[in-house]
Design an enzyme around this catalytic site. Structure first.
Site, PDB file in Angstrom:
ATOM      1  N   SER A 134       0.859  -1.177   0.000  1.00 60.52           N
ATOM      2  CA  SER A 134       0.000   0.000   0.000  1.00 60.52           C
ATOM      3  C   SER A 134       0.895   1.228   0.000  1.00 60.52           C
ATOM      4  CB  SER A 134      -0.899  -0.024   1.252  1.00 60.52           C
ATOM      5  OG  SER A 134      -1.617   1.181   1.375  1.00 60.52           O
ATOM      6  N   LYS A 160      -1.105  -0.919  -4.438  1.00 61.78           N
ATOM      7  CA  LYS A 160      -2.279  -0.083  -4.139  1.00 61.78           C
ATOM      8  C   LYS A 160      -1.758   1.322  -3.927  1.00 61.78           C
ATOM      9  CE  LYS A 160      -4.781   0.363   0.249  1.00 61.78           C
ATOM     10  NZ  LYS A 160      -5.569  -0.394   1.260  1.00 61.78           N
ATOM     11  N   LYS A 162      -2.799   5.252  -2.658  1.00 63.30           N
ATOM     12  CA  LYS A 162      -3.793   6.057  -1.962  1.00 63.30           C
ATOM     13  C   LYS A 162      -4.189   7.217  -2.866  1.00 63.30           C
ATOM     14  CE  LYS A 162      -3.944   3.990   2.075  1.00 63.30           C
ATOM     15  NZ  LYS A 162      -5.210   3.502   2.659  1.00 63.30           N
ATOM     16  N   ASP A 187      -7.161   3.383  -3.201  1.00 62.49           N
ATOM     17  CA  ASP A 187      -7.898   3.476  -1.936  1.00 62.49           C
ATOM     18  C   ASP A 187      -8.079   4.947  -1.579  1.00 62.49           C
ATOM     19  OD1 ASP A 187      -9.017   3.174   0.573  1.00 62.49           O
ATOM     20  OD2 ASP A 187      -7.283   2.176   1.475  1.00 62.49           O
ATOM     21  N   GLU A 212     -11.199   1.196  -3.699  1.00 57.44           N
ATOM     22  CA  GLU A 212     -11.526   0.955  -2.291  1.00 57.44           C
ATOM     23  C   GLU A 212     -12.092   2.206  -1.626  1.00 57.44           C
ATOM     24  OE1 GLU A 212      -8.111  -0.720  -0.295  1.00 57.44           O
ATOM     25  OE2 GLU A 212      -8.956  -0.456   1.707  1.00 57.44           O
ATOM     26  N   ASP A 237     -13.927  -0.999   2.817  1.00 54.81           N
ATOM     27  CA  ASP A 237     -13.044  -1.185   3.963  1.00 54.81           C
ATOM     28  C   ASP A 237     -13.777  -0.620   5.186  1.00 54.81           C
ATOM     29  OD1 ASP A 237     -11.102  -0.819   5.953  1.00 54.81           O
ATOM     30  OD2 ASP A 237      -9.568   0.001   4.648  1.00 54.81           O
ATOM     31  N   LYS A 261     -10.396  -6.580   7.770  1.00 57.53           N
ATOM     32  CA  LYS A 261      -9.393  -6.256   8.779  1.00 57.53           C
ATOM     33  C   LYS A 261      -9.951  -6.744  10.093  1.00 57.53           C
ATOM     34  CE  LYS A 261      -7.627  -2.059   6.622  1.00 57.53           C
ATOM     35  NZ  LYS A 261      -7.649  -0.579   6.643  1.00 57.53           N
ATOM     36  N   GLY A 289      -4.594  -4.049   5.961  1.00 58.29           N
ATOM     37  CA  GLY A 289      -3.587  -3.860   6.998  1.00 58.29           C
ATOM     38  C   GLY A 289      -3.754  -2.502   7.652  1.00 58.29           C
TER      39      GLY A 289
HETATM   40  O1  OSB Z   1      -7.229   2.104   4.378  1.00 54.13           O
HETATM   41  O2  OSB Z   1      -6.176   0.305   4.136  1.00 54.13           O
HETATM   42  C1  OSB Z   1      -6.292   1.405   4.685  1.00 54.13           C
HETATM   43  C2  OSB Z   1      -3.267   2.040   6.934  1.00 54.13           C
HETATM   44  C3  OSB Z   1      -3.855   2.703   7.983  1.00 54.13           C
HETATM   45  C4  OSB Z   1      -5.200   2.981   7.922  1.00 54.13           C
HETATM   46  C5  OSB Z   1      -5.958   2.583   6.825  1.00 54.13           C
HETATM   47  C6  OSB Z   1      -5.373   1.873   5.780  1.00 54.13           C
HETATM   48  C7  OSB Z   1      -3.989   1.639   5.819  1.00 54.13           C
HETATM   49  C8  OSB Z   1      -3.252   0.981   4.753  1.00 54.13           C
HETATM   50  C9  OSB Z   1      -1.978   0.277   5.146  1.00 54.13           C
HETATM   51  O3  OSB Z   1      -3.550   1.041   3.586  1.00 54.13           O
HETATM   52  C10 OSB Z   1      -1.858  -1.093   4.627  1.00 54.13           C
HETATM   53  C11 OSB Z   1      -0.736  -1.876   5.295  1.00 54.13           C
HETATM   54  O4  OSB Z   1      -0.790  -2.125   6.521  1.00 54.13           O
HETATM   55  O5  OSB Z   1       0.201  -2.228   4.574  1.00 54.13           O
HETATM   56 MG    MG Z   2      -8.481   1.042   3.037  1.00 46.92          MG
END
Ligand code: OSB
Ligand code: MG
Length: 371
Positions: A134, A160, A162, A187, A212, A237, A261, A289
């Site tokens: 991510s 992925k 953001k 995401d 996402e 999510d 999660k 995660g």
């Molecule tokens: O939206 O998936 C998410 C980290 C903190 C809060 C929200 C998210 C995330 C990540 C990190 O995308 C993913 C990872 O732990 O590698």
């Molecule tokens: Mg997410």
């Protein structure tokens, strides 16, 4: 019966800042839960963050709920079985991350006592899981492309990125121009509103695996309207907090894929219900995660061995997150885009007590009252 529960708040600095539509952060604050029974102990991680941005919980609210309600519940009822804890803890509303932290510790304890890997207790079917990375928002598009390139070089096969308003179509264009064939997904962490539907529909041009959480958590209805206009599958999510919200989202057509999660849904027992429902309805899930330490990530690897985890998870090697993880050995890729599920008893990884102590901001131990 659990004799003693130890709670700690830890802080670990990231190797590289992590920026989402919520903002930029440089370190992770989280709670480690350790439950002791008969010379054995189990570890859990509570993924609540310092600020209530991703969800309503914070490290401090989780600490309070654990200390004042969940740990006393375990002692009062003489609970040992994680499923009993999950059922009793449902009496308290919300606070999923606090509940999950303790339930995870009870699962690790149970598997260690039985001398088997946790994935075996869960009925996992894989000894290796598919993973991706991510990638946060960067200062510029060239920096984003360079970072994606570095992750690909390290062996990740699914990326992925953001997104947020103003960092979406151009970010996808830049990454796609450099890497036309990679498996790519985005995401938004709920940063868009219904008025942005046009921009989101435009993302169909980038052959994304999924989009996402474009809208805020409670807006299942707008997600359903957007999914009807988009070819790319939506994945939820933040919206999926329980079996009830998962069913509503799938039946309303708000998403075609679910990010699971364990912290967000309140623990492995609830995750299992959502997993089984999705599997029965042809909805693939993948393991999200929360930038966990090695303890939380090991737990995620065991959960991701369940059959419906059909897409690569947000599970990366320790070094993608932290200079020095609290577990030894650290989590590493076992092959391109893959990580092996640890095969020792319980979560199968060992927190290094000295590192745990060094990262600790606060610790408190609670003992079962004498009968
Ligand atoms: O939206 O998936 C998410 C980290 C903190 C809060 C929200 C998210 C995330 C990540 C990190 O995308 C993913 C990872 O732990 O590698
Ligand atoms: Mg997410």
């Amino acid at each position: 019966m659990v004799e003693r529960v130890e709670l700690r708040i830890l802080r670990l600095p990231y190797v590289h800042f992590f920026e989402t539509s919520f903002g930029r952060s440089y370190d992770r604050t989280f709670i480690l839960v350790r439950a002791f029974e008969g010379g054995e102990s189990g570890w859990g991680e509570c993924c609540a963050e310092e600020a209530p941005l991703y969800g309503p919980e914070t490290t401090e609210t989780a600490w309070h709920v654990l200390k004042a309600f969940l740990v006393p519940l375990v002692f009062r009822k003489g609970i040992v079985e994680p499923e009993d804890f999950a059922r009793e803890a449902r009496a308290f509303r919300g606070n999923e991350m606090a509940k999950a932290g303790l339930e995870l510790a009870l699962w690790d304890l149970k598997a260690r006592k039985a001398g088997v890997p946790l994935s075996r207790l869960y009925g996992g079917i894989r000894d290796e899981v598919e993973v991706g990375v991510s990638c946060g928002i960067e200062d510029s598009l060239p920096e984003l492309v360079a970072r994606v390139g570095a992750f690909l070089e390290q062996g990740y096969r699914r990326i992925k990125i953001k997104i947020k308003p103003g960092w979406d179509v151009r970010a996808c264009e830049a990454v796609r121009a450099a890497y036309p064939d990679i498996v790519l997904q985005v995401d938004a962490n709920g940063a868009y509103g219904p008025e942005d539907a046009g921009t989101l529909v435009a993302l169909d041009a980038f052959r994304l695996l999924l989009v996402e959480q474009p809208f805020p958590p409670y807006d299942l209805w707008e997600h359903a309207r957007l999914q009807a206009r988009m070819a790319t599958p939506l994945c939820l999510d933040e919206s999926i907090l329980s079996i009830e919200t998962a069913r509503a989202a799938v039946e309303m057509g708000s998403c075609r894929i679910v990010n699971l999660k364990v912290g967000r849904v309140g623990g492995p027992a609830e995750l299992r219900k959502i997993h089984d429902y999705c599997e029965a309805h042809g909805v693939p899930v993948w393991c999200g995660g929360m930038l966990e330490s090695g303890v939380g990530r090991a737990h995620n690897l065991h959960l991701a061995s369940l059959p419906d985890f059909k897409l690569p998870g947000d599970l990366s090697a320790s070094r993608r997150y932290y200079q020095e993880d609290i577990i030894d050995p650290p989590v590493e890729l076992s092959g391109p885009g893959r990580i092996r599920v640890p095969d020792g008893p319980g979560i199968g990884v060992h927190p290094v007590e000295e590192r745990v102590r060094r990262a600790t901001l606060r610790a408190e131990t609670f003992r079962a009252p004498r009968a």
